[in-house]
Design an enzyme around this catalytic site. Structure first.
Site, PDB file in Angstrom:
ATOM      1  N   ASN A 156       0.892  -1.201  -0.179  1.00 51.64           N
ATOM      2  CA  ASN A 156      -0.232   0.074  -0.234  1.00 51.64           C
ATOM      3  C   ASN A 156       0.749   1.227  -0.137  1.00 51.64           C
ATOM      4  O   ASN A 156       0.414   2.178   0.629  1.00 51.64           O
ATOM      5  CB  ASN A 156      -0.600   0.169   1.169  1.00 51.64           C
ATOM      6  CG  ASN A 156      -0.075   0.356   2.153  1.00 51.64           C
ATOM      7  OD1 ASN A 156       1.085   0.117   2.223  1.00 51.64           O
ATOM      8  ND2 ASN A 156      -0.723   0.821   3.357  1.00 51.64           N
ATOM      9  N   ALA A 213      -0.668   4.445  -3.335  1.00 55.61           N
ATOM     10  CA  ALA A 213      -1.214   5.402  -2.426  1.00 55.61           C
ATOM     11  C   ALA A 213      -1.535   5.858  -1.252  1.00 55.61           C
ATOM     12  O   ALA A 213      -1.339   6.953  -0.604  1.00 55.61           O
ATOM     13  CB  ALA A 213      -2.922   4.753  -2.751  1.00 55.61           C
ATOM     14  N   ASP A 214      -1.452   4.795  -0.271  1.00 50.45           N
ATOM     15  CA  ASP A 214      -1.442   5.106   1.551  1.00 50.45           C
ATOM     16  C   ASP A 214      -0.091   6.364   1.623  1.00 50.45           C
ATOM     17  O   ASP A 214      -0.521   6.544   2.062  1.00 50.45           O
ATOM     18  CB  ASP A 214      -1.358   4.210   2.433  1.00 50.45           C
ATOM     19  CG  ASP A 214      -2.810   3.355   2.075  1.00 50.45           C
ATOM     20  OD1 ASP A 214      -3.737   3.966   1.471  1.00 50.45           O
ATOM     21  OD2 ASP A 214      -3.051   2.656   2.297  1.00 50.45           O
ATOM     22  N   PHE A 215       0.442   5.634   1.148  1.00 53.25           N
ATOM     23  CA  PHE A 215       1.645   6.226   1.924  1.00 53.25           C
ATOM     24  C   PHE A 215       2.591   7.480   1.350  1.00 53.25           C
ATOM     25  O   PHE A 215       3.151   8.446   1.790  1.00 53.25           O
ATOM     26  CB  PHE A 215       3.451   5.298   1.761  1.00 53.25           C
ATOM     27  CG  PHE A 215       2.721   4.395   3.131  1.00 53.25           C
ATOM     28  CD1 PHE A 215       2.701   4.511   4.775  1.00 53.25           C
ATOM     29  CD2 PHE A 215       2.292   3.485   3.083  1.00 53.25           C
ATOM     30  CE1 PHE A 215       2.342   3.920   5.905  1.00 53.25           C
ATOM     31  CE2 PHE A 215       1.660   2.645   4.885  1.00 53.25           C
ATOM     32  CZ  PHE A 215       1.636   2.866   5.554  1.00 53.25           C
ATOM     33  N   GLY A 246       0.240  10.225   2.048  1.00 53.35           N
ATOM     34  CA  GLY A 246       0.730  10.578   3.632  1.00 53.35           C
ATOM     35  C   GLY A 246       2.165  11.466   3.393  1.00 53.35           C
ATOM     36  O   GLY A 246       2.159  12.440   4.004  1.00 53.35           O
TER      37      GLY A 246
END
Length: 316
Positions: free
Chosen positions: A82, A85-87, A91
């Protein structure tokens, strides 16, 4: 009012992290009003338009088109953990947005909304893929191009002991060193960029790498500019001489290993916290006391579930 009181002590409020975005809207909280007090990061899809109240964590790479380019030829697309997108798209771009908003606030004295859409962040992260389409880097199918495992010199290969080596010499001078390390005669091989010959070249490279262990290949390529490195496991990475010399990985008080903060600043490098990771709410009471809240106010916030506290570990 208690929520607004908490805002007076903070530089940044993250709606996505601090409170589920759907609950945020149900409580009629106004992100624009909050941004007058501090910069504010919003939702994973952005705070405007159709997905603003929806939390669909795993589909953001798909929506920005990058997922369609990830995978081997003839196989379905695969998710790169992930990380995109997530990190990275979420983020990292959100953190950059916070830094930019705080920097701008030193000039204007005003807060603002940071619309940190993971879809747009992941797409922007993939700007190179978008921009390089016109030069033919992605003209072939998934897994058949120069940088997506299509090229035999940009891939991983299994070694005699069941481990892997990563190979990536795009430039001719590095590719020449790869062939020397593999003891292959360039004159007996097709040209590096002969697409039609890539399957045969991959067969030759596969056979060559399978003849020695990962340690053997590492010794051969360690001091050579061939862009060939061992694929290291979590258990092996900190003992690699390069990482060991730089101190790239550290251990906390519980013996858990993790990467040190990056990038490293020359005058003010980040000092990693070596204490065990706290549980959610472990320091709630302590932090509120530092901000001047009374015991009665803290008890009320806890009973109203405005804040969370893990009493078994908190310092009461």
């Amino acid at each position: 009012m208690r929520f607004e009181a908490l805002l007076t002590f903070t530089d940044t409020f993250s709606a996505r992290a601090a409170i589920r975005i759907a609950v945020f809207y149900q409580l009629s909280l106004d992100i624009l009003q909050i941004s007058k007090k501090c910069p504010a990061a919003v939702s994973s899809f952005g705070h405007c338009f159709s997905f603003k109240k929806v939390l669909v964590v795993n589909n953001k790479v798909r929506m920005c088109r990058l997922l369609s380019r990830l995978g081997r030829s003839g196989e379905k697309p695969y998710a790169p953990l992930n990380l995109i997108a997530d990190f990275a798209g979420g983020g990292l771009t959100c953190a950059l947005g916070i830094v930019l908003a705080l920097l701008e606030r030193t000039k204007s004295g005003k807060g603002q909304v940071i619309d940190a859409s993971m879809v747009e962040g992941a797409a922007y992260l993939g700007s190179f893929v978008w921009k390089s389409q016109r030069v033919g880097l992605w003209s072939r199918g998934r897994g058949e191009n120069l940088l997506d495992s299509g090229a035999p010199f940009y891939d991983t290969y299994k070694t005699l002991d069941g481990k892997y080596m990563a190979v990536g010499p795009l430039e001719p001078q590095f590719y020449e060193q790869l062939l020397k390390g593999l003891q292959l005669d360039a004159g007996e091989l097709p040209p590096q960029m002969s697409f039609s010959d890539w399957p045969e070249m991959r067969r030759i490279f596969t056979q060559s790498f399978a003849s020695k262990t990962q340690a053997d290949w590492s010794r051969i390529f360690d001091e050579v500019d061939a862009c060939v490195t061992p694929v290291l496991s979590f258990d092996e990475v900190s003992s690699h001489h390069h990482n060991r010399e730089r101190g790239s990985f550290v251990k906390n008080s519980s013996g858990e290993e993790f990467p040190r903060p990056a990038p490293v600043l020359s005058r003010t490098p980040a000092e990693p916290c070596l204490a065990s990771d706290p549980v959610v709410g472990e320091h709630t009471v302590e932090v509120l006391q530092e901000y001047g809240f009374t015991s009665a106010e803290i008890d009320k916030m806890l009973s109203d579930r405005v804040v969370e506290c893990r009493a078994e570990k908190a310092k009461l």
